[in-house]
Enzyme design. Structure first.
Site, PDB file in Angstrom:
ATOM      1  N   LYS A 110       9.957   2.444   0.212  1.00 25.08           N
ATOM      2  CA  LYS A 110       8.824   2.403   1.151  1.00 25.08           C
ATOM      3  C   LYS A 110       8.469   3.834   1.553  1.00 25.08           C
ATOM      4  O   LYS A 110       9.342   4.601   1.953  1.00 25.08           O
ATOM      5  CB  LYS A 110       9.186   1.591   2.395  1.00 25.08           C
ATOM      6  CG  LYS A 110       8.041   1.525   3.404  1.00 25.08           C
ATOM      7  CD  LYS A 110       8.279   0.499   4.473  1.00 25.08           C
ATOM      8  CE  LYS A 110       7.158   0.532   5.508  1.00 25.08           C
ATOM      9  NZ  LYS A 110       7.391  -0.424   6.590  1.00 25.08           N
ATOM     10  N   ASP A 145       1.126 -11.508   6.660  1.00 18.87           N
ATOM     11  CA  ASP A 145       1.602 -10.630   5.580  1.00 18.87           C
ATOM     12  C   ASP A 145       2.960 -10.015   5.914  1.00 18.87           C
ATOM     13  O   ASP A 145       3.576  -9.384   5.060  1.00 18.87           O
ATOM     14  CB  ASP A 145       0.583  -9.528   5.264  1.00 18.87           C
ATOM     15  CG  ASP A 145       0.120  -8.786   6.496  1.00 18.87           C
ATOM     16  OD1 ASP A 145      -0.503  -9.423   7.363  1.00 18.87           O
ATOM     17  OD2 ASP A 145       0.402  -7.581   6.614  1.00 18.87           O
ATOM     18  N   GLY A 192       0.821  -1.214   0.000  1.00 19.97           N
ATOM     19  CA  GLY A 192       0.000   0.000   0.000  1.00 19.97           C
ATOM     20  C   GLY A 192       0.851   1.257   0.000  1.00 19.97           C
ATOM     21  O   GLY A 192       0.358   2.361  -0.262  1.00 19.97           O
ATOM     22  N   ARG A 246       5.696 -13.030   0.764  1.00 22.72           N
ATOM     23  CA  ARG A 246       5.302 -13.357   2.141  1.00 22.72           C
ATOM     24  C   ARG A 246       4.347 -14.535   2.149  1.00 22.72           C
ATOM     25  O   ARG A 246       3.817 -14.909   1.098  1.00 22.72           O
ATOM     26  CB  ARG A 246       4.521 -12.155   2.744  1.00 22.72           C
ATOM     27  CG  ARG A 246       5.233 -10.869   2.671  1.00 22.72           C
ATOM     28  CD  ARG A 246       4.398  -9.777   1.975  1.00 22.72           C
ATOM     29  NE  ARG A 246       5.283  -8.651   1.632  1.00 22.72           N
ATOM     30  CZ  ARG A 246       5.607  -7.715   2.467  1.00 22.72           C
ATOM     31  NH1 ARG A 246       5.054  -7.671   3.651  1.00 22.72           N
ATOM     32  NH2 ARG A 246       6.461  -6.780   2.131  1.00 22.72           N
TER      33      ARG A 246
HETATM   34  P1  AMP Z   1       1.985  -2.936   8.017  1.00 23.52           P
HETATM   35  O1  AMP Z   1       1.300  -2.926   9.336  1.00 23.52           O
HETATM   36  O2  AMP Z   1       2.933  -1.768   7.837  1.00 23.52           O
HETATM   37  O3  AMP Z   1       2.635  -4.247   7.726  1.00 23.52           O
HETATM   38  O4  AMP Z   1       0.856  -2.692   6.923  1.00 23.52           O
HETATM   39  C1  AMP Z   1      -0.253  -3.534   6.729  1.00 23.52           C
HETATM   40  C2  AMP Z   1      -0.891  -3.205   5.434  1.00 23.52           C
HETATM   41  O5  AMP Z   1      -1.340  -1.854   5.421  1.00 23.52           O
HETATM   42  C3  AMP Z   1       0.035  -3.332   4.235  1.00 23.52           C
HETATM   43  O6  AMP Z   1      -0.732  -3.785   3.159  1.00 23.52           O
HETATM   44  C4  AMP Z   1       0.505  -1.913   4.013  1.00 23.52           C
HETATM   45  O7  AMP Z   1       0.914  -1.673   2.694  1.00 23.52           O
HETATM   46  C5  AMP Z   1      -0.737  -1.124   4.358  1.00 23.52           C
HETATM   47  N1  AMP Z   1      -0.430   0.242   4.820  1.00 23.52           N
HETATM   48  C6  AMP Z   1       0.098   0.601   6.012  1.00 23.52           C
HETATM   49  N2  AMP Z   1       0.234   1.938   6.088  1.00 23.52           N
HETATM   50  C7  AMP Z   1      -0.217   2.445   4.911  1.00 23.52           C
HETATM   51  C8  AMP Z   1      -0.334   3.762   4.375  1.00 23.52           C
HETATM   52  N3  AMP Z   1       0.021   4.839   5.064  1.00 23.52           N
HETATM   53  N4  AMP Z   1      -0.847   3.898   3.141  1.00 23.52           N
HETATM   54  C9  AMP Z   1      -1.231   2.815   2.442  1.00 23.52           C
HETATM   55  N5  AMP Z   1      -1.159   1.564   2.875  1.00 23.52           N
HETATM   56  C10 AMP Z   1      -0.637   1.367   4.110  1.00 23.52           C
HETATM   57 MG    MG Z   2       3.562  -5.198   6.380  1.00 22.90          MG
END
Ligand code: AMP
Ligand code: MG
Length: 542
Positions: A148, A295, A127, A225
């Site tokens: 990132k 994930d 994301g 993953r």
């Molecule tokens: P994480 O907790 O960082 O592993 O993120 C979990 C999911 O949320 C993943 O698919 C990330 O890409 C998405 N995600 C986290 N923060 C953001 C953001 N600010 N914008 C878009 N997607 C996000």
């Molecule tokens: Mg993640």
């Protein structure tokens, strides 16, 4: 051996004489000055009548061609084959900030799913990360590069595609620190601060604040993953599932033959043992990932997606680094069982590709996870304690130590480090130097002397060992420096004010976590956290 000249050229012999001369401390160069490396005829009263030589070291070994003195960037230089001077070019700045697309690069966002905090969360995906391509370096290694925090993708859902400076500094420093601790991990090449403001509700209490954004260029051999496979099984895309698995095996599991009808089983077996190995390694340095969702669990069993992680200070199996984890699901003491849960979800994803016999074998492999994990855990902790050979009481000795550490709240990292530095004689006398604070804490336990007696007896059974050998061995596996939360926080606070000195200091110190370093000691990095850090909180917000 690779020497590095770091003295500015003007400190070479000729210039030193000139400097002295200008202060009037020395006579003009004359015949009484000895040749470098030779003794003066009598004691020298002036430094100018005195000389050093490095020839005996410099002549037989190659000298680094780079003359300037700077902190090395292993990722840029040794993985990406770039000269570190590239950091100053506008092309590089544009590249790492996502403004320039390098020749051959087609930025991609990957679709994956995942089990988050125990439940199927559906489709997630990159994301806020863009995979910008694969680099094959001069060693023939293949590295996937990601930015990132580089903006929205089709999988951003309600997110803004951005990452904060505070979480980016943490990811940058921790992934590099883990590498130098010897733990499989993604790496980080650069961090660039954005001018754009990013809005976040840090503690999910309605207090939305403007924060600074950043982009990290991070690398892994693969970013696939468990969730990369799960999403395909969940949506019934079995042909794609098979193609993706074959690709991953072919690219990253060279010991598995592509024409082997049991290749998926072999793949599963490898991921099971390597995941157990990774989590045992995390435990051996007191690392809690914080968000052990499927994930965030790599199919190559490397540490990825650094978020609200934490290294435990005082030993506590209930340590939870992530304040958003109300149910303490991912507390440090749960990581091994969460690993098992995640692997069971991997097996579920593979099931459609396995025949009934393979399914049965896969379940048996999974059943072996616990035993394998404990054998790795024991091996690592035995090494931390300097134990050689086998003894049926080793597990008890380790568990006994952990229990008295828990009771006394002794520092986990420093307990093992101080046990590496203290002599067996000092331990025998229970004469613990004052500066060994963790052992001082541990010494307050009524069973400490009993543990010490047992430990010394066990060390005596080490074959072909000596106390010096034991201590040398232990200091190479028990770090003196880890990225404690307060250290990361202090670096982040300064970085938010455009002062990156502590980020750089930590980057440098954590490249040598097993070596005592004066700058690190002065900064208090081997001490228990300062009082101000007691109530520090790290949430999922990043
Ligand atoms: P994480 O907790 O960082 O592993 O993120 C979990 C999911 O949320 C993943 O698919 C990330 O890409 C998405 N995600 C986290 N923060 C953001 C953001 N600010 N914008 C878009 N997607 C996000
Ligand atoms: Mg993640």
């Amino acid at each position: 051996m690779w020497w590095r000249r770091w003295l500015p050229a003007c400190l070479a012999w000729g210039c030193a004489a000139a400097l002295c001369g200008s202060r009037g401390l020395c006579p003009a160069p004359n015949a009484s000055r000895p040749e470098p490396g030779q003794c003066p005829r009598r004691r020298a009263a002036e430094l100018c009548a005195w000389a050093l030589s490095s020839d005996s070291l410099l002549d037989p070994f190659p000298v680094d061609v780079i003359q300037e003195n700077y902190v090395r960037n292993d990722v840029l230089e040794n993985i990406l084959d770039l000269d570190v001077s590239v950091k100053g070019s506008s092309d590089f700045l544009e590249f790492v900030s996502g403004a320039k697309v390098i020749f051959g690069s087609v930025p991609l966002a990957h679709r994956y799913g995942g089990h988050q905090f125990g439940s199927w969360a559906g489709q997630l995906g990159d994301g806020r990360a863009h995979l910008i391509g694969v680099y094959t370096n001069r060693h023939g290694e293949r590295w996937e590069l990601q930015l990132k925090g580089s903006g929205k993708t089709p999988y951003s859902r309600n997110g803004d595609g951005r990452a904060l400076l505070r979480s980016s500094v943490r990811e940058f420093l921790c992934s590099e620190a883990m590498h130098y601790l010897g733990i499989p991990t993604s790496r980080a090449a650069s961090l660039i601060v954005s001018d754009d403001d990013v809005w976040r509700d840090q503690f999910y209490n309605g207090n939305i604040k403007k924060e600074r954004g950043a982009i990290v260029l991070r690398l892994a051999k693969s970013w696939f993953r468990i969730g990369s496979l799960e999403i395909l099984t969940h949506s019934g895309e079995l042909d794609l599932l098979r193609r993706l698995l074959d690709f991953i095996i072919q690219e990253h599991f060279p010991s598995i033959a592509m024409n082997d009808s049991n290749r998926y089983l072999e793949f599963f077996s490898t991921v099971v043992s390597e995941t157990a190995n990774l989590i045992a390694m995390w435990m051996s340095v007191g690392f809690a990932h914080g968000v052990c969702n499927t994930d965030n669990f790599s199919l190559l069993s490397i540490t990825i997606d650094y978020g609200p992680f934490g290294f435990m200070d005082s030993y506590d199996p209930n340590f939870v680094p992530n304040t958003s984890d109300d149910e303490r699901k991912y507390k440090i003491g749960n990581q091994a069982s969460v690993g098992l849960f995640n692997l069971s979800k991997l097996l579920q994803a593979l099931k459609p590709l396995l025949d009934p016999r393979q399914n049965q074998l896969a379940s048996q492999i999974l059943e072996g996870y616990g035993e394998y994990y404990y054998s790795r855990f024991t091996e690592l902790f035995k090494t931390k304690l300097g134990l050689l050979g086998e003894n049926e009481n080793d597990n008890f000795l380790i568990a006994f130590l952990l229990k008295i550490m828990e009771d006394t709240k002794a520092d986990f990292t420093m307990t093992f480090r101080e046990l590496s530095e203290i002599t067996a004689d000092q331990l025998k006398e229970l004469s613990i130097p004052e500066e060994f604070r963790a052992l001082q804490d541990l010494g307050k336990h009524k069973l400490f002397s009993e543990w010490v007696t047992m430990y010394l007896l066990r060390l005596n059974s080490n074959k072909g060992d000596s106390d010096t050998k034991r201590r040398t061995r232990m200091t190479t596996v028990n770090p003196r420096y880890i990225l404690r939360n307060w250290m990361a926080e202090s670096a982040v606070q300064k970085a938010n004010l455009n002062d990156f000195s502590e980020v750089q200091l930590l980057e440098q110190v954590l490249q040598h976590p097993f070596q005592r370093q004066e700058a690190a000691e002065r900064a208090g990095y081997s001490l228990h956290p300062p009082a101000w850090a007691k109530h520090l909180k790290v949430s999922c917000s990043s």
